[in-house]
Scaffold this motif. Structure first.
Motif, short mmCIF file in Angstrom:
data_model
loop_
_atom_site.label_atom_id
_atom_site.label_comp_id
_atom_site.label_asym_id
_atom_site.label_seq_id
_atom_site.Cartn_x
_atom_site.Cartn_y
_atom_site.Cartn_z
N UNK A 171 0.75 -1.21 0.10
CA UNK A 171 0.07 0.12 0.01
C UNK A 171 0.67 1.29 0.01
N UNK A 172 1.82 1.28 0.76
CA UNK A 172 2.82 2.37 0.83
C UNK A 172 3.40 2.78 -0.49
N UNK A 173 4.11 1.74 -0.98
CA UNK A 173 4.63 1.82 -2.54
C UNK A 173 3.58 2.08 -3.40
N UNK A 174 2.39 1.77 -3.33
CA UNK A 174 1.46 2.20 -4.63
C UNK A 174 1.17 3.49 -4.47
N UNK A 175 1.24 4.05 -3.21
CA UNK A 175 0.72 5.54 -3.07
C UNK A 175 1.86 6.42 -3.58
N UNK A 176 3.20 6.05 -3.35
CA UNK A 176 4.22 6.60 -4.18
C UNK A 176 3.92 6.35 -5.83
N UNK A 177 3.76 5.19 -6.04
CA UNK A 177 3.62 5.16 -7.59
C UNK A 177 2.17 5.83 -8.50
N UNK A 178 1.26 6.18 -7.65
CA UNK A 178 0.19 6.96 -7.79
C UNK A 178 0.99 8.45 -8.15
N UNK A 179 1.74 8.99 -7.21
CA UNK A 179 2.26 10.33 -7.34
C UNK A 179 2.98 10.27 -8.67
N UNK A 180 3.83 9.16 -8.90
CA UNK A 180 4.76 9.38 -10.01
C UNK A 180 3.88 9.40 -11.27
N UNK A 181 2.96 8.51 -11.28
CA UNK A 181 2.05 8.28 -12.55
C UNK A 181 1.27 9.43 -12.67
N UNK A 182 1.08 10.47 -11.84
CA UNK A 182 0.20 11.60 -11.96
C UNK A 182 0.91 12.70 -12.87
N UNK A 183 2.31 12.59 -13.03
CA UNK A 183 3.14 13.53 -13.52
C UNK A 183 2.82 13.57 -15.08
N UNK A 184 2.30 14.64 -15.30
CA UNK A 184 1.76 14.98 -16.85
C UNK A 184 2.74 15.53 -17.52
N UNK A 185 3.24 14.47 -18.50
CA UNK A 185 4.54 14.85 -19.72
C UNK A 185 3.98 15.45 -20.78
N UNK A 186 2.74 14.95 -21.34
CA UNK A 186 2.44 15.22 -22.63
C UNK A 186 1.03 15.90 -22.49
N UNK A 187 1.13 16.98 -23.20
CA UNK A 187 -0.45 17.55 -23.49
C UNK A 187 -1.68 16.67 -23.75
N UNK A 188 -2.51 16.98 -23.08
CA UNK A 188 -3.82 15.97 -23.56
C UNK A 188 -4.15 16.26 -24.86
N UNK A 189 -3.70 17.09 -25.66
CA UNK A 189 -4.22 17.60 -26.98
C UNK A 189 -3.33 16.54 -27.91
N UNK A 190 -2.01 15.95 -27.25
CA UNK A 190 -1.04 15.48 -28.06
C UNK A 190 -1.09 13.96 -27.62
N UNK A 191 -1.31 13.16 -28.79
CA UNK A 191 -0.97 11.47 -28.54
C UNK A 191 0.56 11.39 -28.85
#
Length: 397
Positions: A375-395
């Motif tokens: 559970x502790x590690x997945x919370x960190x994983x969620x923080x990392x996954x939330x980093x938005x690197x590509x604009x939603x307009x672009x695929x």
């Protein structure tokens, strides 16, 4: 795998840290070629601005990746022989020559220079991260019956008490700490803690061959040419997923960057928790209270028990993969080079569960530690996954 025959083998936590930087560097080396993609610099803690590609010039981003990776392998990977470095150079040149069949030399050379500039910038940034596994100057807290103490057979001094002070990739990881244990330490035979320890003892005394095989599989131990230098097992899983999902260059680079962030920050947050709670290892408790001759199947590493080091890194990178691709089936063929059959899992979560229980089979951790560590590690994983690197307009192209 140039590190497989290395003797001594690379230091585990340092190698995870190094591949974290390599993942971030790979992303930065190809990012300008992905329309709408943002640098990681604004999202990562104290990351400097990276070299910029010339927007008016053409690049081959595969060659930028090729040059950046070759440079970073030689800069970051410890213990490389001259032959290892020559092998890296040879692979880099082979890729360069392959690209030359469909790309002009000026574009290739420009791409190569950019990749190498990124590698140098990433390496220079890494030199200021205060990474320290030494225990020199560490003053342990007063010893109580619940305290971690050095464990047999080597009774080695602690590793990593100052890792918490290393600069993380995420500001989130500057203070992240696991929750307290779900029940208090106790030597009372009717207590939940004693029963948790007794489970580890009973498994160790009556270990089945498949349980020991699972413990060994996830331990990656055995020395040069027998085990597999960490984190190559993890990287082989990530690579299998990327290939299975037919990820293109930019998506693959993003995933390697985010899983690399998990490698480094997972270690920092885990070791902050370990030395904060300073919990006794099963082998110490069992030999003191249950069986003076008992030994863990795997050698107990020299640092406190709670939380789990293995799960503290596996859980966040697995969560990154789940957020990117879903909880997909996965094949782990990390040991096919030794002729061992691959392990197949119905989901990434099932694979993580097996990695976690492997440490119970190995005699290193209590079950509650593994459950909370996931559970502790997945919370960190969620923080990392939330980093938005590509604009939603672009695929991803």
């Amino acid at each position: 795998m140039v590190q497989r025959p290395a003797n001594p083998q690379p230091v585990v936590l340092q190698n995870f840290r190094n591949f974290g930087f390599i993942g971030v560097g790979l992303y930065e080396a190809v990012r300008p070629g992905n329309k709408g993609a943002e640098s990681l610099a604004p999202s990562l803690y104290q990351m400097p601005a990276m070299p910029q590609a010339d927007a008016w010039q053409k690049y081959l981003w595969s060659e930028s990746a090729n040059a950046a990776l070759a440079s970073m392998f030689k800069l970051f990977l410890t213990g490389l022989s001259d032959a290892n470095k020559a092998s890296i150079d040879s692979m880099e040149m082979a890729n360069y020559n392959r690209f030359k069949t469909s790309c002009t030399t000026d574009v290739l050379d420009r791409s190569q220079t950019f990749g190498r500039d990124i590698a140098t910038a990433i390496y220079n940034w890494s030199l200021t991260d205060n990474f320290n596994l030494s225990s020199v100057g560490y003053v342990p807290p007063p010893v109580t019956p619940a305290s971690w103490v050095p464990t047999p057979p080597a009774y080695a001094p602690p590793v990593g008490p100052f890792l918490k002070d290393s600069r993380p990739f995420l500001a989130y990881s500057l203070t992240d700490l696991a929750p307290p244990m779900p029940f208090p330490f106790s030597e009372d035979t009717s207590s939940r803690f004693y029963k948790a320890v007794k489970e580890v003892y009973d498994i160790g005394k009556n270990a089945k061959a498949d349980q020991q095989a699972t413990a060994t599989w996830w331990a990656d131990a055995g020395g040069p040419g027998v085990g597999i230098p960490i984190p190559h097992h993890v990287l082989s899983i990530i690579t299998w997923v990327l290939e299975n999902q037919k990820a293109k260059l930019w998506e693959a680079a993003e995933v390697y960057a985010k899983t690399g962030i998990a490698f480094k920050d997972g270690g920092i947050n885990t070791f902050r928790s370990k030395f904060h709670y300073n919990l006794i290892r099963p082998v110490t408790y069992i030999r003191r209270n249950i069986d003076t001759a008992w030994m863990s199947y795997l050698i107990t590493p020299p640092y406190p028990e709670y939380t789990s080091g293995l799960v503290g890194i596996h859980a966040p990178y697995v969560q990154v993969l789940i957020k990117q691709f879903g909880d997909i089936p996965v094949t782990d063929n990390a040991y096919d080079w030794r002729g061992l059959p691959a392990r197949n899992y119905k989901s990434l979560s099932a694979m993580l569960d097996e990695a976690a229980v492997s440490r119970i089979y190995g005699g290193l951790h209590y079950r509650f530690t593994q459950e909370i560590s996931i559970k502790f590690g997945k919370e960190l994983g969620n923080e990392i996954a939330a980093i938005q690197l590509v604009s939603p307009k672009h695929e991803h192209p």
